[in-house]
Design a protein around this motif. Sequence first.
Motif, mmCIF file in Angstrom:
data_model
loop_
_atom_site.group_PDB
_atom_site.id
_atom_site.type_symbol
_atom_site.label_atom_id
_atom_site.label_comp_id
_atom_site.label_asym_id
_atom_site.label_seq_id
_atom_site.Cartn_x
_atom_site.Cartn_y
_atom_site.Cartn_z
ATOM 1 N N LEU A 175 -2.546 -5.404 2.366
ATOM 2 C CA LEU A 175 -2.300 -4.323 1.404
ATOM 3 C C LEU A 175 -0.802 -4.055 1.275
ATOM 4 C CD1 LEU A 175 -5.133 -1.814 2.423
ATOM 5 C CD2 LEU A 175 -5.012 -3.146 0.312
ATOM 6 N N ILE A 189 -4.003 2.384 -6.567
ATOM 7 C CA ILE A 189 -4.964 2.332 -5.455
ATOM 8 C C ILE A 189 -4.416 1.537 -4.271
ATOM 9 C CG2 ILE A 189 -7.238 1.513 -4.733
ATOM 10 C CD1 ILE A 189 -8.228 2.073 -7.566
ATOM 11 N N LEU A 194 -3.147 2.994 -0.547
ATOM 12 C CA LEU A 194 -3.815 2.512 0.661
ATOM 13 C C LEU A 194 -2.831 1.820 1.597
ATOM 14 C CD1 LEU A 194 -7.193 1.122 -0.767
ATOM 15 C CD2 LEU A 194 -6.832 3.210 0.580
ATOM 16 N N TYR A 248 -0.846 4.549 3.294
ATOM 17 C CA TYR A 248 -1.741 5.184 4.274
ATOM 18 C C TYR A 248 -1.896 4.298 5.508
ATOM 19 C CZ TYR A 248 -5.984 7.549 6.002
ATOM 20 O OH TYR A 248 -6.908 8.222 6.758
ATOM 21 N N SER A 249 -2.029 2.992 5.286
ATOM 22 C CA SER A 249 -2.163 2.046 6.394
ATOM 23 C C SER A 249 -0.923 2.071 7.278
ATOM 24 C CB SER A 249 -2.385 0.622 5.858
ATOM 25 O OG SER A 249 -3.606 0.525 5.145
ATOM 26 N N THR A 299 0.385 11.111 3.662
ATOM 27 C CA THR A 299 0.491 10.061 2.656
ATOM 28 C C THR A 299 0.558 10.646 1.254
ATOM 29 O OG1 THR A 299 -0.672 8.437 4.040
ATOM 30 C CG2 THR A 299 -0.675 8.053 1.652
#
Length: 531
Positions: A45, A398, A402, A405-406, A493
Amino acid sequence: MIGLLFTGVGSIIGSGWLFGALRASQQAGPAAIFSWLIGGVMIILIGLTFAELGTMFPVTGGVIRFPQYAFGTFASYTLGWITWLAAAVVAPIEVTGVLQYATKYYSGFTEAHAGGVFTLRPVGIVVAIALLAVFCIINVLGVRYFAQINNVLVWWKLIVIVLVIVMFLITAFHGANFTSHGFAPKGPSGIFTAIATAGVVFSFLGFRQGIELAGETSNPKRNVPFAVIGSVVLTMVIYILLQIAFIAAVNPHDLVTSHGWTDLAFKNDFGPLAAIASAIGLAWLAVVLYIDAIVSPGDTGLIYTAVTSRLGYVTARNGNAPAGVGKLTKTGVPWVSTIITFILGVIFLLPFPSWQQLVGLVTSATVLSFGSGPLVWAAMRKELPDQERPFRIPGGHIIPVLAFYSANLIVFWSGWDTNWKFFVAIIVGLILLAVFQATGQIKSVGGLDFKHGYWTVIWLAGLAIVSYVGSLINKGAGDSWLIWGFVACAVLTAVIYWLGWTTRMSKQRMEEMIEHTPHDEVAVEEAGITA
């Protein structure tokens, strides 16, 4: 295309695979299989975000330059400092891995501690420093010759790791190991903690080379996404198969005497894979692994020494470090930055003389350095919609959200005991920035642009708070700290992504920054990384 892919694969397959299977098993038991899968997906990602940026601006040192384009000097300096430190830690990690396996032949290199941790003895530290110096000398004088054999070394790495997987599976497959002492003895906490602390994410971090060296490949549109995504997917499959083979090959008696996976120990576990090979009657494979314990980390250490020196060069060319850091030899090698790389390596090696201690540090640092990518992506999608994008991430925001956030979760899972040391290093970097500014040592286009980059301070402070509170909660029972981490990192985030979105520079300012940022690169032949 293959040269850039193999640079990524060569950087990924270093010392991580030599220790990661054991460390992940101790953290998560057989459920470590999911640690590798989740960690690999998270890195993909993050990599996708940079694949788009890397093809938009195929320049060397893109991880440092991209924040400069979107948020100006302060953000670029802060994230560049983190990136530089993160890269500088890798070579020390690789030499400690070499010396830990070398304990088989000279016990004076390392000292064993509780929990299977091995630290370098004074003799080991001296040898490690000498190896770091050798890496730097090769980088300055002979890196062009190293480039010619890099593909051969990567083929060696792939052959050895596949050979280990196959031989373990066909020689000693104890299927009961997957359930006899619990599939996930520490529950979800063990699975997620292993991602950050057992060398799982660390074992994927070499994917960055496809981005760092985008300016030195002939066809960035094709080669950069292929190298970034392909290197992670290829190695993720290999690592998962290796984890399965390792779990199955462990002697069930060792699990009994160790009382399960958490305290798993066996004879010669300073070199876990070689020890398993010897225990199951594959002495010849053990010899191959002891040889590979020099080749794999050595190859990765050389690559990272070269890349770290070029990050210093890029930082200076951006105006975020004294101009002297960017000085080149007649053949185009950044020699001052190489010396600084050596000094940084020694500084990190002395207080963290073990593979395990350094892994947690470099994981947090590297993930932080890549954490800005999604915010840069969002800013450029808004302000530079017509900029040519040979590779585009599907799905709008999206994947970048993500990815961000990761990155935050991985830092959180690394734990406060690791993170506080790196936050101190970041503060040191900000103090240096103040000194450089006061003495006129750095000259940037349009000043610091603090109003566009102050979100970095809020982000780092937020991560520190989340990490510290998580450590307090973790002193209790259960997985409540894990739930706290998921929720707190989600809030952080959202807040920082929005803040980065609102503080981005204007289109005109971005174009001005891109135009005035020097893009002259170290020559491909002399950079010595791609084949």
